[in-house]
Scaffold this motif. Structure first.
Motif, PDB file in Angstrom:
ATOM      1  N   ASP A 113      -3.588   3.945  -4.552  1.00  0.00           N
ATOM      2  CA  ASP A 113      -2.726   4.862  -3.814  1.00  0.00           C
ATOM      3  C   ASP A 113      -3.493   6.109  -3.431  1.00  0.00           C
ATOM      4  OD1 ASP A 113      -0.659   3.116  -4.104  1.00  0.00           O
ATOM      5  OD2 ASP A 113       0.165   4.091  -5.870  1.00  0.00           O
ATOM      6  N   SER A 132       0.849  -1.188   0.000  1.00  0.00           N
ATOM      7  CA  SER A 132       0.000   0.000   0.000  1.00  0.00           C
ATOM      8  C   SER A 132       0.887   1.241   0.000  1.00  0.00           C
ATOM      9  CB  SER A 132      -0.927  -0.004   1.211  1.00  0.00           C
ATOM     10  OG  SER A 132      -0.173  -0.029   2.416  1.00  0.00           O
ATOM     11  N   ALA A 133       0.269   2.424  -0.145  1.00  0.00           N
ATOM     12  CA  ALA A 133       1.040   3.646  -0.347  1.00  0.00           C
ATOM     13  C   ALA A 133       1.959   3.947   0.830  1.00  0.00           C
ATOM     14  CB  ALA A 133       0.093   4.822  -0.590  1.00  0.00           C
TER      15      ALA A 133
END
Length: 820
Positions: free
Chosen positions: A442, A387-388
């Motif tokens: 994102d 994940s971001a």
């Protein structure tokens, strides 16, 4: 292994009170020689200078603070590895495949060189001369038809003879008698036996030769001075090839290693007395003993060095980049640590630090014991996505079955307390066929509704996974499928989100589809036949309205999302398409005419801003942009696209490469550049007290408003730094350096502050007032003349009364004007 000691004398006698051992591990790594600290596992030095692969390193038998290294570039270098500087470079001219430096050889070393279809062991006379670069022209052939590996040749006790093994033949050459004895074993493979030699080593004090074989046997040869009366005994434990052997310093123990990942210690040449150090992780390729026998180290096929005590207990491990069988996960960057994440050991993810050039940690994903057996179908890790913010990790593992693979999708959450990833959700059979790609959206992870995961598969669908709250009172979350999309029953191959997360692009064979990530409505489609879509990515920042795709037939296409039309296309055989997450730049790697070329471009400009043809001879399979901690200062506009991120490549030979404006040595961590002696010296109570006193004095001066004056020696002068860090044996004499060093510590008059100048003027005026008014006019004129010579031509000369008036004006305080 190199062992040195640092002694500290105590009292008035010369007997050392305490001894701090400094142990170094020297290792050939690519074109460099690395110096590791055995106690801290840190890279202390990186010695570079060879233009090709380093093939051998040997300590100078006459000076254990020096090191010989050989390379495929045809040179032998003599290093002072304590200071990391080259002393001599000897040019041989031919490729050097192995290096040996026995203690009996005076001013010469032995190397293996290619000769037509075979290899020769030759003696190289190291020329003496005043220069640093010398030519080694005196070569004498010792043995013909030797093996190319360094493990196929060994020197006997005191260098009286040299042994060479190849296939089923063993050669022993005696230097003094100039006698060559040859011995051969049977080539017949009976009952699973294979007599081919794999390695050889000689006893340090006795006339005994130990050889390893392909069938796992170890033979101990004696009485080989005679061609017919020779004898050998057999030791057997390994079930496969013996990869290396090593005798202890005293010769009472023999160490062996192979594919079983077990280090075996044989006592007194008896098969009944042996010890084991199992579960070392991967097959053992090389074994090395320290000069004092206190430590030994093993080099493994997964690019790891294990340091082991003399009692066969594990001590430390130095892990480099693991060479996996196949990097199926691609090159992924961990947003938290900026480490490179890819396949490691079977079923594991390795987190590799590019700054320290070492592995941070390994995460067991499959959580099953891997069995080293050919033909056995086992599960392995194939896909990874972060994940971001790096708080969530998604992994896909599948069995090696082609038709009906077992699939598992796992979601891992990063636990701040344990500083590791913890398994959150396991999903069995997320797709009916192989998963081809996956990605996170994102967006802001603080909003749990915005975090979604998309997977694509060969079952012709893509699936959207979201977090849901569990029914338990603890409020835990898990992941479940929220949406399934398809397009004309085509196989889904790639997926990616736009920078703002509002659009999702999914490629279905020859077609790229664009979906709304909120309603999951199909917005538009793009196609550029012939050929399936190989890679897709969105533009970023000012180029976010563009979508880039590469096809199997070598076309690179750019579509405009606002006009839904093709903006431009180029005919390139693009195998890698990698966008920079911090800029608009996109890197495309092509494979044409057996050469890898790099093209860097912006989607809004069809002309590349950077082209590097013939980047390497190997085929580049993967690439990744790694964000820098701070933007790099780059003067050349040609490399301006590397200012915020650094580009790394992985070739088909699993070599990690980078394109950088700095050398590899400059990119090492600052702690790795410190001198070994500085790192080992303890902090004394006096140094702590002096540092505390200086900090208190500086704080008091600051509180009282006193100006802090920095002396020249406190400004980190490069000349002083060079003087203090340059080895003493290469510096000029102290009498020559004394004047230069003292002058560098003096404060220049040109750097005086305004307050110091005012104080000097005030002192001069007071002296002038105390002088008699009846001064000689001639002296005043002479003084004025001297000032005129120093300050240049003056337009007019002042009288004595005018000078007194000027001094009074200078003493007047005009600070009250600053209030207005």
């Amino acid at each position: 292994l190199s062992d040195e000691g640092l002694s500290m004398a105590g009292g008035t006698g010369s007997t050392p009170r305490r001894v701090f051992p400094l142990r170094y591990l020297l290792c050939a790594s690519g074109d460099f020689v690395k110096v590791y600290s055995v106690s801290t596992e840190e890279t202390l030095r990186l010695m570079g200078g060879h233009a090709d692969l380093v093939t051998g390193i040997q300590l100078n038998p006459h000076n254990h603070m020096q090191l010989y290294s050989s390379s495929l570039d045809g040179t032998i270098k003599l290093w002072d590895f304590m200071d990391g500087i080259p002393i001599k470079t000897f040019t041989v001219g031919s490729k050097l495949l192995a290096l040996y430096a026995p203690a009996s050889a005076e001013d010469s070393v032995f190397v293996v060189i290619p000769k037509k279809d075979t290899f020769q062991l030759v003696s190289v006379k190291l020329a003496k001369g005043a220069g640093q670069d010398l030519e080694a022209k005196e070569l004498s052939v010792v043995l013909d038809g030797v093996g190319a590996s360094m493990k196929h040749i060994a020197f006997g006790r005191e260098g009286e003879y040299v042994v060479s093994v190849k296939d089923v033949n063993l050669q022993v050459y005696f230097f003094k008698r100039k006698l060559l004895n040859r011995f051969s074993l049977s080539t017949l493979k009976t009952k699973g036996g294979d007599n081919n030699f794999s390695c050889v080593v000689c006893h340090p004090t006795e006339d005994c030769i130990a050889t390893g074989h392909a069938d796992g046997k170890i033979r101990l040869w004696r009485n080989f001075h005679h061609r017919k009366e020779y004898t050998y005994s057999t030791l057997h434990w390994h079930h496969d090839i013996v990869m290396d052997l090593a005798f202890s310093v005293e010769g009472t123990r023999l160490l062996s290693g192979g594919v079983e990942s077990v280090l075996v210690q044989w006592h007194n040449e008896s098969s009944c007395q042996k010890d084991f150090l199992p579960r070392l992780g991967s097959p053992i390729e090389y074994i090395s003993m320290s000069s004092d026998g206190a430590l030994c180290c093993t080099l493994h096929t997964d690019n790891r060095i294990t340091i082991i005590n003399s009692n066969l207990r594990f001590s430390r491990s130095i892990q480099g980049l693991i060479k996996s069988r196949d990097v199926k996960t691609g090159l992924v960057v961990d947003p938290r640590t900026k480490a490179l994440v890819l396949n490691g050991e079977p079923g594991h993810l390795q987190f590799y630090s590019l700054q320290s050039d070492q592995q941070l940690f390994s995460l067991d994903i499959v959580q099953r014991q891997y069995i080293h057996q050919a033909g056995l179908k086992q599960s392995d890790l194939v896909k990874v996505a972060f994940s971001a913010r790096g708080t969530w990790l998604a992994t896909v593992e599948e069995s090696e079955e082609v038709t009906d693979p077992e699939l598992q999708l796992k979601l891992w959450f990063y636990n701040e307390e344990t500083q590791s990833f913890k398994l959150n959700t396991r999903i069995n059979s997320p797709h009916d066929n192989h998963i081809t790609d996956m990605c996170f959206r994102d967006m802001n992870e603080l909003e749990e509704d915005s975090l979604i995961l998309v997977t694509t598969g060969r079952d012709c669908v893509f699936k959207v996974w979201v977090m849901v709250e569990d029914t338990d009172p603890e409020g835990n979350v898990s992941w479940s499928c929220d949406f399934v999309g398809s397009y004309h029953n085509y196989q889904a191959t790639n997926c990616c989100f736009s920078e703002d997360g509002s659009l999702l692009a999914v490629s279905f064979e020859e077609t790229v589809t664009v979906w709304d990530s909120l309603t999951w409505d199909l917005k538009c489609t793009f196609c550029h036949p012939p050929g399936n879509i190989r890679n897709i990515c969105f533009g970023r920042q000012t180029c976010s309205k563009y979508l880039i795709g590469a096809t199997d037939y070598g076309f690179l296409c750019c579509w405009n999302l606002l006009t839904c039309a093709l903006e431009w296309s180029a005919h390139l055989n693009v195998v890698v398409l990698q966008p920079d997450p911090l800029s608009e730049h996109i890197a495309a790697v092509s494979w044409l005419s057996k050469e890898s070329s790099l093209f860097v471009f912006k989607p809004n400009e069809p002309r590349p801003i950077y082209i590097q043809r013939n980047l390497c001879k190997e085929k580049i399979l993967l690439a990744a942009f790694v964000p820098r901690d701070e933007p790099e200062i780059i003067s050349s506009e040609k490399y301006y696209w590397l200012r915020r991120s650094q580009l790394f490549f992985l070739t088909d030979t699993q070599e990690l490469m980078t394109l950088s404006t700095k050398s590899l040595e400059e990119r090492l961590t600052p702690s790795s550049k410190q001198l070994a002696v500085e790192e080992s010296l303890p902090v004394t109570p006096f140094s702590l007290l002096l540092g505390k006193h200086r900090r208190q004095q500086a704080q008091e001066d600051t509180e009282l408003g006193k100006p802090v004056v920095h002396n020249k020696q406190e400004q980190a002068s490069p000349a002083v730094k060079e003087l203090l860090h340059t080895p003493a044996h290469v510096l000029p004499s102290a009498s020559f350096l004394c004047t230069i060093f003292i002058n560098s510590l003096l404060i220049s008059k040109e750097n005086k502050s305004a307050e110091e100048i005012a104080d000097e003027v005030e002192v001069e005026s007071e002296k002038a007032e105390d002088d008699s008014d009846e001064e000689d006019v001639t002296e005043m004129e002479q003084e004025d003349t001297s000032h005129t010579e120093l300050l240049g031509e003056m337009t007019c000369k002042l009288s004595k009364s005018q000078e007194k008036e000027l001094r009074k004006i200078r003493k007047t305080d005009y600070s009250w004007i600053s209030a207005f």
